[in-house]
Design a protein around this motif. Sequence first.
Motif, PDB file in Angstrom:
ATOM      1  N   SER A  77       0.815  -1.220   0.000  1.00  0.00           N
ATOM      2  CA  SER A  77       0.000   0.000   0.000  1.00  0.00           C
ATOM      3  C   SER A  77       0.844   1.265   0.000  1.00  0.00           C
ATOM      4  O   SER A  77       0.328   2.366  -0.169  1.00  0.00           O
ATOM      5  CB  SER A  77      -0.922   0.006   1.226  1.00  0.00           C
ATOM      6  N   THR A  78       2.161   1.105   0.166  1.00  0.00           N
ATOM      7  CA  THR A  78       3.067   2.257   0.189  1.00  0.00           C
ATOM      8  C   THR A  78       3.476   2.695  -1.214  1.00  0.00           C
ATOM      9  O   THR A  78       4.037   3.786  -1.388  1.00  0.00           O
ATOM     10  CB  THR A  78       4.335   1.902   1.010  1.00  0.00           C
ATOM     11  N   VAL A  79       3.186   1.879  -2.221  1.00  0.00           N
ATOM     12  CA  VAL A  79       3.615   2.197  -3.588  1.00  0.00           C
ATOM     13  C   VAL A  79       3.077   3.556  -4.041  1.00  0.00           C
ATOM     14  O   VAL A  79       3.785   4.340  -4.686  1.00  0.00           O
ATOM     15  CB  VAL A  79       3.157   1.091  -4.559  1.00  0.00           C
ATOM     16  N   GLY A  80       1.838   3.846  -3.675  1.00  0.00           N
ATOM     17  CA  GLY A  80       1.223   5.110  -4.084  1.00  0.00           C
ATOM     18  C   GLY A  80       1.986   6.321  -3.578  1.00  0.00           C
ATOM     19  O   GLY A  80       2.262   7.253  -4.335  1.00  0.00           O
ATOM     20  N   ILE A  81       2.365   6.306  -2.301  1.00  0.00           N
ATOM     21  CA  ILE A  81       3.053   7.469  -1.747  1.00  0.00           C
ATOM     22  C   ILE A  81       4.498   7.546  -2.248  1.00  0.00           C
ATOM     23  O   ILE A  81       5.088   8.631  -2.290  1.00  0.00           O
ATOM     24  CB  ILE A  81       3.007   7.447  -0.200  1.00  0.00           C
ATOM     25  N   ILE A  82       5.072   6.424  -2.646  1.00  0.00           N
ATOM     26  CA  ILE A  82       6.409   6.455  -3.262  1.00  0.00           C
ATOM     27  C   ILE A  82       6.348   7.238  -4.579  1.00  0.00           C
ATOM     28  O   ILE A  82       7.173   8.125  -4.830  1.00  0.00           O
ATOM     29  CB  ILE A  82       6.932   5.030  -3.508  1.00  0.00           C
ATOM     30  N   VAL A 199       6.454   7.555   7.579  1.00  0.00           N
ATOM     31  CA  VAL A 199       5.140   6.929   7.453  1.00  0.00           C
ATOM     32  C   VAL A 199       5.222   5.489   6.967  1.00  0.00           C
ATOM     33  O   VAL A 199       4.363   4.660   7.280  1.00  0.00           O
ATOM     34  CB  VAL A 199       4.212   7.742   6.524  1.00  0.00           C
ATOM     35  N   SER A 200       6.262   5.153   6.187  1.00  0.00           N
ATOM     36  CA  SER A 200       6.373   3.802   5.634  1.00  0.00           C
ATOM     37  C   SER A 200       7.073   2.843   6.581  1.00  0.00           C
ATOM     38  O   SER A 200       7.070   1.637   6.365  1.00  0.00           O
ATOM     39  CB  SER A 200       7.131   3.829   4.305  1.00  0.00           C
ATOM     40  N   ARG A 201       7.694   3.363   7.644  1.00  0.00           N
ATOM     41  CA  ARG A 201       8.439   2.538   8.603  1.00  0.00           C
ATOM     42  C   ARG A 201       9.597   1.808   7.932  1.00  0.00           C
ATOM     43  O   ARG A 201      10.025   0.743   8.352  1.00  0.00           O
ATOM     44  CB  ARG A 201       7.525   1.521   9.281  1.00  0.00           C
ATOM     45  N   SER A 202      10.112   2.399   6.847  1.00  0.00           N
ATOM     46  CA  SER A 202      11.213   1.766   6.114  1.00  0.00           C
ATOM     47  C   SER A 202      11.947   2.824   5.309  1.00  0.00           C
ATOM     48  O   SER A 202      11.342   3.796   4.840  1.00  0.00           O
ATOM     49  CB  SER A 202      10.690   0.677   5.183  1.00  0.00           C
ATOM     50  N   VAL A 203      13.264   2.643   5.135  1.00  0.00           N
ATOM     51  CA  VAL A 203      14.047   3.569   4.330  1.00  0.00           C
ATOM     52  C   VAL A 203      14.029   3.185   2.848  1.00  0.00           C
ATOM     53  O   VAL A 203      14.368   3.995   1.982  1.00  0.00           O
ATOM     54  CB  VAL A 203      15.508   3.620   4.847  1.00  0.00           C
ATOM     55  N   ILE A 204      13.583   1.980   2.540  1.00  0.00           N
ATOM     56  CA  ILE A 204      13.579   1.517   1.152  1.00  0.00           C
ATOM     57  C   ILE A 204      12.653   2.354   0.259  1.00  0.00           C
ATOM     58  O   ILE A 204      13.026   2.688  -0.875  1.00  0.00           O
ATOM     59  CB  ILE A 204      13.228   0.022   1.079  1.00  0.00           C
ATOM     60  N   ARG A 258      -3.110   8.552   5.734  1.00  0.00           N
ATOM     61  CA  ARG A 258      -3.803   7.261   5.687  1.00  0.00           C
ATOM     62  C   ARG A 258      -2.894   6.132   6.165  1.00  0.00           C
ATOM     63  O   ARG A 258      -3.294   5.301   6.993  1.00  0.00           O
ATOM     64  CB  ARG A 258      -4.273   6.980   4.257  1.00  0.00           C
ATOM     65  N   ILE A 259      -1.657   6.095   5.656  1.00  0.00           N
ATOM     66  CA  ILE A 259      -0.725   5.033   6.027  1.00  0.00           C
ATOM     67  C   ILE A 259      -0.369   5.114   7.504  1.00  0.00           C
ATOM     68  O   ILE A 259      -0.296   4.103   8.200  1.00  0.00           O
ATOM     69  CB  ILE A 259       0.547   5.114   5.162  1.00  0.00           C
TER      70      ILE A 259
END
Length: 316
Positions: A77-82, A199-204, A258-259
């Motif tokens: 679900s993080t693809v959109g914000i990327i 927000v993604s809890r990841s640096v990737i 949202r995330i």
Amino acid sequence: MEKSKTHLVFPLFVLAIYGLLLASRLISREMLSYGGNYYLSLIVIQLLIFAVPAALFCRTKEIGYAAKLNFRLFAPSTVGIILLSALLLIAASWLIRLTQLVASGAETAAFTLYGSFSPGSVTNAGDAIYITLAFAVIPAVTEEFLYRGLLFTEYANAGYGWAVTTFLSSLLFAMMHFSTTGFPIYFVGGLVFSGLTYVSRSVIPAMLAHFLFNFYSLFGEGYVLKVMGKADNLILVLFLFGIFFLLFLIGYLSEGERINAVSGVLDVETPAYVEERKKVYPKRSDRLRHAAEALFSPFFLLCVVTYLVVVFMFRN
């Protein structure tokens, strides 16, 4: 790491990175191309400047430190914000470049890496791959690991808080490129990538968004600058770019909210903030003192002075 150590040790580490980057300017394109591939040599140099020192820095930490670096897979679900992060930064670059064009009447300088290395012309698929690796992939991975991985972990674990950590990360990241015209774009990029990491809890995801922006800078920005230079009504173009920026900003903030809400419901923690959540938050006066401590650290100020001296001398 204690606060008294973090605000001294980490800026000193970044200052060493600055020194290595400046030393790399002594290597000419001819030297990098001698006996091999210019882009492959540039990739090796970036790994030596960023990856090796970062690995050595991590080796000095306690067992389990790697788990705090936010280096983990992210939710689909993080693809959109990327994508929105990359588009937001691209739109911001349009606004900044066009504002500079209106103010100075001259086009901004061509894309360079750290104010020194520049890509050549693309004559075949092999060149495109090497250029993408050297100027888009490697910088995105190494820079994000340093500024949204190591820096976030060090300052967050020391209790400096999200606002100070984001500002320091963005400013040190922007200054590292040693460019006056590019500074606003890199600083905004630091803010965007910091929010994305949070927000993604990841640096990737920040690495991916960073790569997309670098890819645009390599292969798309030149065409946009030409369009800007030929536009009859720059104010109208600036207005249109402003609309695009606002639309992407709204999308970025909405997706982030949202995330973040979903993560809160699922109790998904950010590794770099696990320790901070266990602590009692300091009073406002203490937070201001901590912020001043970080921003007026002698080695952080030395980073600022180094940037100012370099850009004043080279005027890039």
